[in-house]
Scaffold this active site. Structure first.
Site, PDB file in Angstrom:
ATOM      1  N   ASP A   1       0.668  -1.145  -0.038  1.00 40.87           N
ATOM      2  CA  ASP A   1      -0.028   0.061  -0.151  1.00 40.87           C
ATOM      3  C   ASP A   1       0.713   1.128   0.021  1.00 40.87           C
ATOM      4  O   ASP A   1       2.207   1.210   0.504  1.00 40.87           O
ATOM      5  CB  ASP A   1      -0.789  -0.126   1.256  1.00 40.87           C
ATOM      6  CG  ASP A   1      -0.310   0.019   2.541  1.00 40.87           C
ATOM      7  OD1 ASP A   1       0.801  -0.652   2.749  1.00 40.87           O
ATOM      8  OD2 ASP A   1      -0.771   0.680   3.336  1.00 40.87           O
TER       9      ASP A   1
ATOM     10  N   GLU B   1       0.111  -1.388   5.851  1.00 38.87           N
ATOM     11  CA  GLU B   1       1.263  -1.104   6.478  1.00 38.87           C
ATOM     12  C   GLU B   1       1.190   0.603   6.811  1.00 38.87           C
ATOM     13  O   GLU B   1       1.327   1.256   8.009  1.00 38.87           O
ATOM     14  CB  GLU B   1       2.556  -0.963   6.082  1.00 38.87           C
ATOM     15  CG  GLU B   1       3.897  -0.839   6.987  1.00 38.87           C
ATOM     16  CD  GLU B   1       4.305   0.488   6.918  1.00 38.87           C
ATOM     17  OE1 GLU B   1       5.151   0.966   7.945  1.00 38.87           O
ATOM     18  OE2 GLU B   1       3.817   1.290   6.027  1.00 38.87           O
TER      19      GLU B   1
ATOM     20  N   GLU C   1      11.982  -2.185   5.296  1.00 34.24           N
ATOM     21  CA  GLU C   1      12.169  -0.865   4.868  1.00 34.24           C
ATOM     22  C   GLU C   1      12.917   0.226   5.615  1.00 34.24           C
ATOM     23  O   GLU C   1      13.127  -0.239   6.870  1.00 34.24           O
ATOM     24  CB  GLU C   1      10.774  -0.290   4.342  1.00 34.24           C
ATOM     25  CG  GLU C   1       9.977   0.011   5.760  1.00 34.24           C
ATOM     26  CD  GLU C   1       8.680   0.641   5.221  1.00 34.24           C
ATOM     27  OE1 GLU C   1       8.691   1.302   4.318  1.00 34.24           O
ATOM     28  OE2 GLU C   1       7.650   0.490   6.046  1.00 34.24           O
TER      29      GLU C   1
END
Length: 431
Positions: free
Chosen positions: A84, A148, A176
């Site tokens: 997302d 997320e 990330e």
């Protein structure tokens, strides 16, 4: 036509993912991640994997797959990325956020930095290795999550609670917001996220006596709330140097930095100062205020929202101080609350990251840092999984990379994507 794998296809994979609208507006709104999940699952299936798409709600799709290693007796590693992205206003952008345009040597679009770039790099390196018959030393679990950007309720948290079998044997993870380069007087550094601040998004409520705006009222909810919000917003939280922050200072400055000198040290870091400065202390930023419905009516209730972030190891201190600042007549409740995490910057996984970076960028150094925000690692940590932010990118000195997270004109250099695939390939060989 011979298929292209690895760094030869990573930019195209990134473009394809950006062109899929997976905007997450929160409150389960938006198109969802199903189309992106099907794309990812298709790319993994092409190289012999058997991915599963797990939906937590219609359209809220997660993809999981396991790559078998040469030594399945070893603990497994999680590679995770989210599908997302946050909303955007296309009118503000140079290139449309869903175009995946390649211009000025960069792939442009929402998610180019956060984090369809890493999704593409994971796909590219896995597809390359499997097409060449190269299995990793240990099992690698691939996890591409939904939601997320809104806390992971339909993604990582749901997977950890409802499908813990996905993570069987997993003890470590990479994801990330780490592994990107910054150029300083000390040379090129690659910041590896080794810690994350905890999250406390809160709704504050004050109740008073409703009445006519022309009359005396010593029980005004708006006044009570405004005073509490002012105290919270102006509070100067003390500097608290966590192990990861201190390790960052020692790596960058070659010495221990005392708490009273920390702000001055951070001020010398140029563009890094904004990112590192937020990790020296807890923070509480008022973000929203609501009360009343007419200018001449004193409302009975007033509410505010505060974005609180607390350092690893300082959650108790955070809430004790916050409650003192609130005062006796203002209550708080969580809109969202999640843990702080911290992983020591040492061991074989850290060596694998540092060695892989050194191989591709000799003379560079891997340096730990604390993220002021949060990632899906918080959910995975509840399963006993420790991890780091490691999405390796060698970046131009003049690119404000951290400023593009959730920002306008988000873009990632094509050469950086290709670099990332090469580093991840070496990392998987070493880990």
């Amino acid at each position: 036509m011979t298929p292209r794998y690895g760094e030869d296809e990573v930019a195209e994979l990134c473009r394809d993912l950006i062109r899929i609208d997976s905007v997450n507006a929160g409150d389960n709104a938006g198109p969802g991640e199903r189309e992106a999940a099907e794309y990812v699952a298709g790319k993994l299936s092409e190289v012999g994997l058997e991915p599963r798409i797990l939906e937590s709600d219609p359209g809220r799709a997660n993809v999981v797959a396991r790559v078998e290693g040469t030594d399945p007796s070893r603990d497994a590693l999680v590679l995770h990325g989210h599908l997302d992205v946050v909303p955007f206003d296309a009118a503000d952008w140079t290139h449309h956020p869903l175009s995946g345009e390649i211009a000025d040597g960069c792939v442009w679009g929402r998610g180019a930095v956060d984090m369809k770039d890493m999704d593409a790099m994971i796909l590219a390196v896995v597809r390359r290795r499997l097409s060449e018959g190269r299995r990793p030393p240990r099992d690698v679990v691939l996890v591409f999550t939904a939601d997320e950007e809104a806390g992971g309720h339909y993604g990582a948290q749901w997977l950890a609670e409802r499908h813990p079998e996905v993570f069987e044997g997993c003890t470590e993870a990479i994801g990330e917001v780490g592994g990107f380069s910054v150029t300083t007087e000390k040379g090129r550094l690659y910041l590896i996220e080794a810690a994350e601040k905890g999250i406390a998004w809160m709704r504050l409520t004050a109740r008073g006596r409703a009445g006519h705006g022309s009359m005396l009222n010593d029980d005004n909810a708006v006044t009570e709330l405004a005073e509490a919000v002012g105290r919270i917003g102006r509070h100067k939280w003390p500097v608290r140097l966590t192990p990861t922050v201190q390790a960052f200072f020692e790596e960058v400055f070659g010495r221990e930095v005392k708490a009273e000198d920390a702000e001055a040290a951070v001020a010398t870091l140029g563009p890094l100062a904004r990112m590192i400065g937020a990790t020296l202390r807890n923070t509480t930023n008022p973000t929203m205020l609501q009360s009343g419905y007419k200018a001449n009516v004193i409302p009975q209730i007033a509410t505010a929202h505060v974005d609180g972030r607390f350092l690893p190891g300082y959650e108790d201190e955070f809430f004790q101080t916050l409650d003192e600042l609130l005062g006796p007549n203002v209550t708080r409740e969580f809109v969202y609350h999640d843990v702080a995490v911290e992983t020591p910057f040492k061991g074989p996984l850290v060596k694998a990251m540092a060695d892989a970076l050194q191989e591709e960028d000799p003379g560079s150094r891997a340096v730990p840092y604390t993220l002021s925000g949060g990632t899906d690692l918080k959910a995975f940590s509840r399963l006993g999984i420790s991890g780091y932010g490691f999405a390796p990118l060698r970046l131009p000195e003049d690119l404000d990379f951290s400023g593009m997270f959730h920002g306008v004109d988000e873009r990632v250099p094509v050469d950086s994507l290709r670099f990332g695939v090469r580093v991840l390939d070496r990392f998987l060989e070493y880990c």
